[in-house]
Write an enzyme that holds these catalytic residues in place. Structure first.
Site, short mmCIF file in Angstrom:
data_model
loop_
_atom_site.label_atom_id
_atom_site.label_comp_id
_atom_site.label_asym_id
_atom_site.label_seq_id
_atom_site.Cartn_x
_atom_site.Cartn_y
_atom_site.Cartn_z
CD1 TRP A 138 -0.26 -9.15 20.81
CD2 TRP A 138 1.73 -9.54 21.75
NE1 TRP A 138 0.21 -7.95 21.31
CE2 TRP A 138 1.43 -8.17 21.88
CE3 TRP A 138 2.93 -10.00 22.27
CZ2 TRP A 138 2.29 -7.27 22.51
CZ3 TRP A 138 3.78 -9.13 22.89
CH2 TRP A 138 3.46 -7.77 23.01
CG ASP A 220 3.58 -13.53 26.53
OD1 ASP A 220 3.53 -12.93 27.62
OD2 ASP A 220 3.39 -12.97 25.44
CE LYS A 256 -3.93 -6.47 27.76
NZ LYS A 256 -2.49 -6.37 27.52
#
Length: 410
Positions: A138, A220, A256
């Protein structure tokens, strides 16, 4: 002369520029596969039914006010968030060596962890300590650690482009050859951007080398529950590393899996060696928070806390998350089937082997450019697509366009 006249113009953030270009496109059948959020089969944002219900509960709770939260955040949010990452029966929690910091989304959790590690990991001012992020990763991972003061942010091998899967040998090789005490940022599940995760056996190999080489683990976890539809399955790697005795950090995002993108709900879970170490870490975290955002917002954290601490609401939330995960899995299966039916050159097994919201299609930059300019299908230059951008209405057009790009553009 303006005091700002010497400020250079920054390049736009790629994903937001892509969305802007999409919005400006007048083509009626345009498709946005670059957006970083869940979409329904109608292409619309989805407010989870359980979130609507909990927001109503909060509105009607006359005991609530707008006083400051504790500096580290809402206690019932922090504890429940750490529990879903580590498990209710986690020995680390039972031994009182797990703590947490409520943060501004997953990015804020990464930022808090990076700031702490730069100051206190292996002594003071660790600007020279190598931080390893996956290749690719990312885009914000590199920036967060660099901006926290780390001067040596490096890639570790992860994606095998030829076989469209995990480069385990390269990954393990980098773990073996890096300096001891290096920091590694690992994706807990649904690797962004490739959608390719290690298997449980591969995670065990990774953990063994990291423990032997004295490497620091920074997970993460942005998609727990959203990847497979199972909270426990998606947290397996994090829980395994804890069971092996690692001290570690885990950045959690609820953007999310709760659909709370604009509430910025994040948590940094800290697993320390013992209760005394944890106490000292949290004392320094308070000082970092104080000079960063001073005090966290309450609304999103309350939504998550109320949901996770009610058995009925928790069950409903898990069902909502599974609804999202199942839609993504369905789009993966349909896209692969349509490409295979068209006889599109190459293998497309990776579409269903990958997991989570994103897929690394394997399209090269020229093919991506063709998709955008000729077919009005917007995706990242890397070939990454958001599976939620696919719907029953546009999937045939997307599959036919991919087939056209692969067969006509080298």
């Amino acid at each position: 002369m303006s005091v700002f006249s010497e400020v250079p113009q920054a390049a736009p953030v790629a994903v937001f520029k892509l969305t802007q270009d999409f919005n400006n496109d007048q083509f009626p059948n345009k498709v946005n596969l670059g957006v970083g959020a869940y979409r329904t089969d109608e292409g619309k944002p989805w407010v989870l039914p359980v979130v609507k219900k909990v927001e109503s509960i909060i509105v009607n709770d006359t005991t609530l006010n707008h006083e400051y939260l504790p500096i580290l955040g809402l206690p019932e949010f922090r504890s429940s968030a750490s529990k879903i990452a580590l498990g209710d029966d986690s020995p680390a929690i039972q031994e009182n060596r797990v703590g947490a910091v409520q943060c501004l989304g997953g990015t804020g959790a990464l930022k808090m962890g990076a700031e702490f590690l730069r100051r206190f990991y292996n002594g003071n001012n660790n600007t020279k300590t190598p931080v390893f992020v996956s290749a690719p990763t990312w885009e914000n991972h590199n920036a967060v650690f660099s901006n926290a003061g780390f001067e040596d942010v490096r890639p570790y091998k992860y994606w095998d482009a030829q076989n469209r899967g995990l480069d385990l040998a390269g990954f393990l090789g980098d773990l073996e050859s890096c300096p001891e005490h290096s920091i590694f940022v690992l994706h807990a599940c649904a690797h962004n951007p490739t959608g390719t995760d290690p298997t449980q056996e591969q995670w065990k190999q990774i953990a063994e080398v990291m423990m032997r080489r004295k490497l620091f683990v920074f997970f993460d976890s942005a998609y727990q529950g959203f990847a497979s539809g199972s909270l426990d399955k998606d947290a397996w790697a994090v829980r395994y590393f804890v069971s092996m005795g690692f001290e570690m950090l885990c950045a959690q995002s609820f953007s999310k899996n709760f659909g709370l993108y604009n509430e910025r709900v994040g948590n940094l879970t800290i697993v320390a060696r013992d209760a005394d170490n944890l106490k000292r870490v949290l004392s320094q975290m308070e000082k970092i928070v104080r000079t960063t955002w001073s005090n966290p917002p309450s609304q999103g954290a309350r939504v998550v806390a109320v949901t996770l601490n009610s058995p009925e609401l928790f069950a409903e939330w898990k069902d909502n998350v599974k609804t999202m995960a199942d839609r993504v899995l369905l789009m993966r299966a349909q896209l692969k089937a349509k490409l295979q039916a068209l006889g599109t050159p190459g293998t497309w097994e990776h579409i269903t082997d990958q997991i989570g919201m994103f897929s690394f299609t394997g399209l090269n930059p020229n093919q991506v450019e063709y998709m955008i300019k000729e077919k009005h299908i917007y995706l990242m230059a890397s070939g990454r697509i958001n599976m939620c951008g696919l719907t029953t209405k546009n999937i045939d057009y997307v599959a036919e366009s991919i087939h056209e790009a692969v067969t006509s553009v080298q």
